[in-house]
Design a protein around this motif. Sequence first.
Motif, PDB file in Angstrom:
ATOM      1  N   GLY A 202      12.537 -24.592  29.884  1.00 36.27           N
ATOM      2  CA  GLY A 202      12.302 -23.312  30.554  1.00 36.27           C
ATOM      3  C   GLY A 202      13.484 -22.368  30.539  1.00 36.27           C
ATOM      4  O   GLY A 202      13.410 -21.275  31.116  1.00 36.27           O
ATOM      5  N   ASP A 203      14.571 -22.733  29.878  1.00 38.89           N
ATOM      6  CA  ASP A 203      15.763 -21.886  29.823  1.00 38.89           C
ATOM      7  C   ASP A 203      15.638 -20.930  28.642  1.00 38.89           C
ATOM      8  O   ASP A 203      15.502 -21.355  27.490  1.00 38.89           O
ATOM      9  N   ALA A 204      15.709 -19.629  28.912  1.00 42.44           N
ATOM     10  CA  ALA A 204      15.441 -18.627  27.879  1.00 42.44           C
ATOM     11  C   ALA A 204      16.460 -18.679  26.753  1.00 42.44           C
ATOM     12  O   ALA A 204      16.103 -18.554  25.565  1.00 42.44           O
ATOM     13  N   ARG A 205      17.733 -18.857  27.083  1.00 38.53           N
ATOM     14  CA  ARG A 205      18.762 -18.885  26.037  1.00 38.53           C
ATOM     15  C   ARG A 205      18.576 -20.097  25.121  1.00 38.53           C
ATOM     16  O   ARG A 205      18.672 -19.996  23.898  1.00 38.53           O
ATOM     17  N   THR A 206      18.269 -21.236  25.719  1.00 35.22           N
ATOM     18  CA  THR A 206      18.037 -22.446  24.924  1.00 35.22           C
ATOM     19  C   THR A 206      16.800 -22.287  24.061  1.00 35.22           C
ATOM     20  O   THR A 206      16.784 -22.710  22.892  1.00 35.22           O
ATOM     21  N   ALA A 207      15.758 -21.671  24.614  1.00 34.27           N
ATOM     22  CA  ALA A 207      14.527 -21.463  23.843  1.00 34.27           C
ATOM     23  C   ALA A 207      14.776 -20.568  22.639  1.00 34.27           C
ATOM     24  O   ALA A 207      14.263 -20.827  21.539  1.00 34.27           O
ATOM     25  N   ARG A 208      15.565 -19.502  22.815  1.00 35.05           N
ATOM     26  CA  ARG A 208      15.871 -18.621  21.675  1.00 35.05           C
ATOM     27  C   ARG A 208      16.626 -19.395  20.588  1.00 35.05           C
ATOM     28  O   ARG A 208      16.355 -19.237  19.393  1.00 35.05           O
ATOM     29  N   ALA A 209      17.566 -20.221  21.018  1.00 31.95           N
ATOM     30  CA  ALA A 209      18.338 -21.001  20.046  1.00 31.95           C
ATOM     31  C   ALA A 209      17.463 -22.013  19.324  1.00 31.95           C
ATOM     32  O   ALA A 209      17.565 -22.181  18.100  1.00 31.95           O
ATOM     33  N   LEU A 210      16.587 -22.687  20.062  1.00 35.10           N
ATOM     34  CA  LEU A 210      15.720 -23.684  19.445  1.00 35.10           C
ATOM     35  C   LEU A 210      14.733 -23.024  18.494  1.00 35.10           C
ATOM     36  O   LEU A 210      14.443 -23.551  17.411  1.00 35.10           O
ATOM     37  N   ARG A 211      14.246 -21.861  18.862  1.00 31.92           N
ATOM     38  CA  ARG A 211      13.307 -21.149  17.990  1.00 31.92           C
ATOM     39  C   ARG A 211      13.994 -20.750  16.680  1.00 31.92           C
ATOM     40  O   ARG A 211      13.419 -20.895  15.592  1.00 31.92           O
ATOM     41  N   ALA A 212      15.214 -20.259  16.779  1.00 29.37           N
ATOM     42  CA  ALA A 212      15.944 -19.869  15.572  1.00 29.37           C
ATOM     43  C   ALA A 212      16.210 -21.077  14.680  1.00 29.37           C
ATOM     44  O   ALA A 212      16.064 -21.010  13.449  1.00 29.37           O
ATOM     45  N   PHE A 213      16.575 -22.210  15.291  1.00 28.33           N
ATOM     46  CA  PHE A 213      16.849 -23.422  14.517  1.00 28.33           C
ATOM     47  C   PHE A 213      15.568 -23.968  13.893  1.00 28.33           C
ATOM     48  O   PHE A 213      15.549 -24.361  12.715  1.00 28.33           O
ATOM     49  N   ALA A 214      14.479 -24.007  14.669  1.00 27.06           N
ATOM     50  CA  ALA A 214      13.214 -24.499  14.136  1.00 27.06           C
ATOM     51  C   ALA A 214      12.701 -23.595  13.025  1.00 27.06           C
ATOM     52  O   ALA A 214      12.083 -24.072  12.058  1.00 27.06           O
ATOM     53  N   ASP A 215      12.958 -22.309  13.116  1.00 28.42           N
ATOM     54  CA  ASP A 215      12.494 -21.365  12.105  1.00 28.42           C
ATOM     55  C   ASP A 215      13.093 -21.661  10.730  1.00 28.42           C
ATOM     56  O   ASP A 215      12.415 -21.525   9.712  1.00 28.42           O
ATOM     57  N   VAL A 216      14.351 -22.098  10.673  1.00 30.90           N
ATOM     58  CA  VAL A 216      14.971 -22.388   9.376  1.00 30.90           C
ATOM     59  C   VAL A 216      14.746 -23.840   8.957  1.00 30.90           C
ATOM     60  O   VAL A 216      15.281 -24.289   7.945  1.00 30.90           O
ATOM     61  N   ASN A 217      13.932 -24.569   9.740  1.00 29.26           N
ATOM     62  CA  ASN A 217      13.497 -25.924   9.393  1.00 29.26           C
ATOM     63  C   ASN A 217      11.974 -25.999   9.494  1.00 29.26           C
ATOM     64  O   ASN A 217      11.414 -26.927  10.043  1.00 29.26           O
ATOM     65  N   TYR A 218      11.316 -25.027   8.919  1.00 32.29           N
ATOM     66  CA  TYR A 218       9.893 -24.773   9.151  1.00 32.29           C
ATOM     67  C   TYR A 218       9.000 -25.266   8.026  1.00 32.29           C
ATOM     68  O   TYR A 218       7.871 -25.676   8.244  1.00 32.29           O
ATOM     69  N   THR A 219       9.483 -25.230   6.806  1.00 34.97           N
ATOM     70  CA  THR A 219       8.611 -25.420   5.654  1.00 34.97           C
ATOM     71  C   THR A 219       8.169 -26.867   5.482  1.00 34.97           C
ATOM     72  O   THR A 219       8.894 -27.805   5.822  1.00 34.97           O
ATOM     73  N   SER A 220       6.956 -27.039   4.947  1.00 31.18           N
ATOM     74  CA  SER A 220       6.375 -28.365   4.703  1.00 31.18           C
ATOM     75  C   SER A 220       5.111 -28.168   3.881  1.00 31.18           C
ATOM     76  O   SER A 220       4.756 -27.043   3.521  1.00 31.18           O
ATOM     77  N   ALA A 221       4.415 -29.265   3.613  1.00 30.13           N
ATOM     78  CA  ALA A 221       3.157 -29.167   2.870  1.00 30.13           C
ATOM     79  C   ALA A 221       2.128 -28.324   3.607  1.00 30.13           C
ATOM     80  O   ALA A 221       1.276 -27.682   2.984  1.00 30.13           O
TER      81      ALA A 221
END
Length: 645
Positions: free
Chosen positions: A492-511
């Motif tokens: 629920g922490d906004a700063r952590t969520a922004r960071a996790l979203r940015a990190f997940a975005d560059v680890n997104y691709t798959s089949a």
Amino acid sequence: MHRTRTAATTGLAVALAVLPLAGMTGPSGAAPAHESGGDRARPTATATAAALSPVPQSVHDRSDHLTVTRTVALVAGPGTDAPALALVTRALKDAGAERVVRAGHAAAGGGRLTVYVDGAGAERTLEELGARGTAGLPAEGYALAAGRDRIALAGKDATGTYYAAQTLSQLLPHRTRPGARMRGTVVRDWPATALRGVIEGFYGTPWSHAARLDQLDFAARHKMNIYVYSPKDDAYLREKWRDPYPAAQLNRIQELVDRARARHVEFTYALSPGLSVCYSSDADVKALTAKFATLWDIGVRTFAVPLDDISYTKWNCAADKAKFGTGGGAAGTAQAQLLNRVNREFIARHRGARPLQMVPTEYYDLKATPYKAALAAKLDADVLVEWTGVGVLAPTMTVAQAKQARQVFGHPILVWDNYPVNDYVSKRLMLGPFNGRAPGVPAQLAGLTANPMIQPAASKLALATVADYTWNDRAYDARASWGAAIEELAGGDARTARALRAFADVNYTSAINPHQAPELSAALDRFRKDGRARPLDAVLSGLRDAPGVLRDRLPDRDFARESAPWLDATRAWAVAARDALRLIVADRSGDGATARQLRARIPGLATKAKSYVYVDMKGKRIPVVVGDGVLDTFVADALAGRSAQ
């Protein structure tokens, strides 16, 4: 199960999960007739609906509120599920109640909140609050209503009550003192398919015992009801399948079984004898059922026999060739005989055992073959058959394909979905959402289980979206579910969520998610169109800082530990990309001195970004990739002067 046999691909393991078909949501898994129509539509986008995961089949806000009082009366029906009551009690205390008092019966009012769980009191209160009771709901369904000074929740069965308690824990606020207010709410809910869970069936570094226990807790929070035990570090599942477990190892399995039962998760034991079994051997049938008996004694009630990743053109004993002959049809006949004996001599004789499951040697397509025909014709009708879709890593799955699988195999189908598994491409994290599976597929299945990554904590991001899809596919929105999972893992922490979203975005691709870094790519496209460097620099700065934020603030410390090389690579690539952006700006402004300085420095930054490695269980050092095709391309284009004007 193996993917394609290449030097770079070791393959996938398979495991199974089993629950009775009676748990399905109706004939062929369809929702009950009177539950169709409006209740199946996507719930109104209220704050209440947005807070619930998985999204319920039906959720409506009331016009009133209730207050969490200092003392709360808890009224339970006879035989109410103990884990559900414990969960309700904890949720109330987390919402600020100081005392939760059990009462045989209680009338609402008197200045305190009263909570009814199951029984006549709950059914009556549901009606008084404008909600329907549990009549007509399928297995694991529940009803919940909250308003004025009352909360009522009731399940169609014990698991339904437990899921109602899970929903209540999401609805109630988190406070340290009494007085918190909660909006009145009515929820009526049930799963889209009976079997929903995780297969620990990958190759590579296995999960720890602590990680497995944690995954059971995670599954329960997300209304997943199966955990399939098929780890490759357990030699007694495959190479030593005939041998009894050492006491210490059996005790660890029992701890998993006990935790699963307390969380309403079915622990499934998958034994893989195919490397050495003699199908016509009475001794091997006895060895298999004797092994199952030892697991039955510690509480296992669901069993599977995977027969994947083996040859059906080579027999393990001469007697099988003499009895069955050769070819795919012979293999299907032999496997059916073995499974039928296990089904009749063990499953049928153990009251409370769930239907047996099997993994066919041909598990990845819909072609009609002699092997599939033999299984369809000769395997006992109540055995579930597991299937990966069209392809070992199916990029999409349609209703028509699911129906055809049922016809080709002639048995109920349990999909094991090879997402987010990364054992075949361990340089990547798979942090995008579950995708490419059509609405309506779950209704055609006995269920769906997901094969996770080598990294258990990092797998939770994708697994949360799997849980959303399998619970309510009609309301499933991959990106919305992904965002909700990010918020949850961020605590629920906004700063952590922004960071996790940015990190997940560059680890997104798959089949199933073919586009890498969709949000970063969009920011790069905007820059190429409008030339404004400042907004892109802000995005790249956020990406640069994201790894540090996650290491400092992410509640699940294991996520950061498991993802360490990818976090390091992300920061390094973001640093290189920021300098690449400065280079583009310098080139455009004619600042030759700065451009020369940056051109000299950036190649070293890119080399550093490529230097981070994941070390597998054999000590092999595997360079990791993040944002590939996006970050590296942007940097290369800047160095080559190919950026758009």
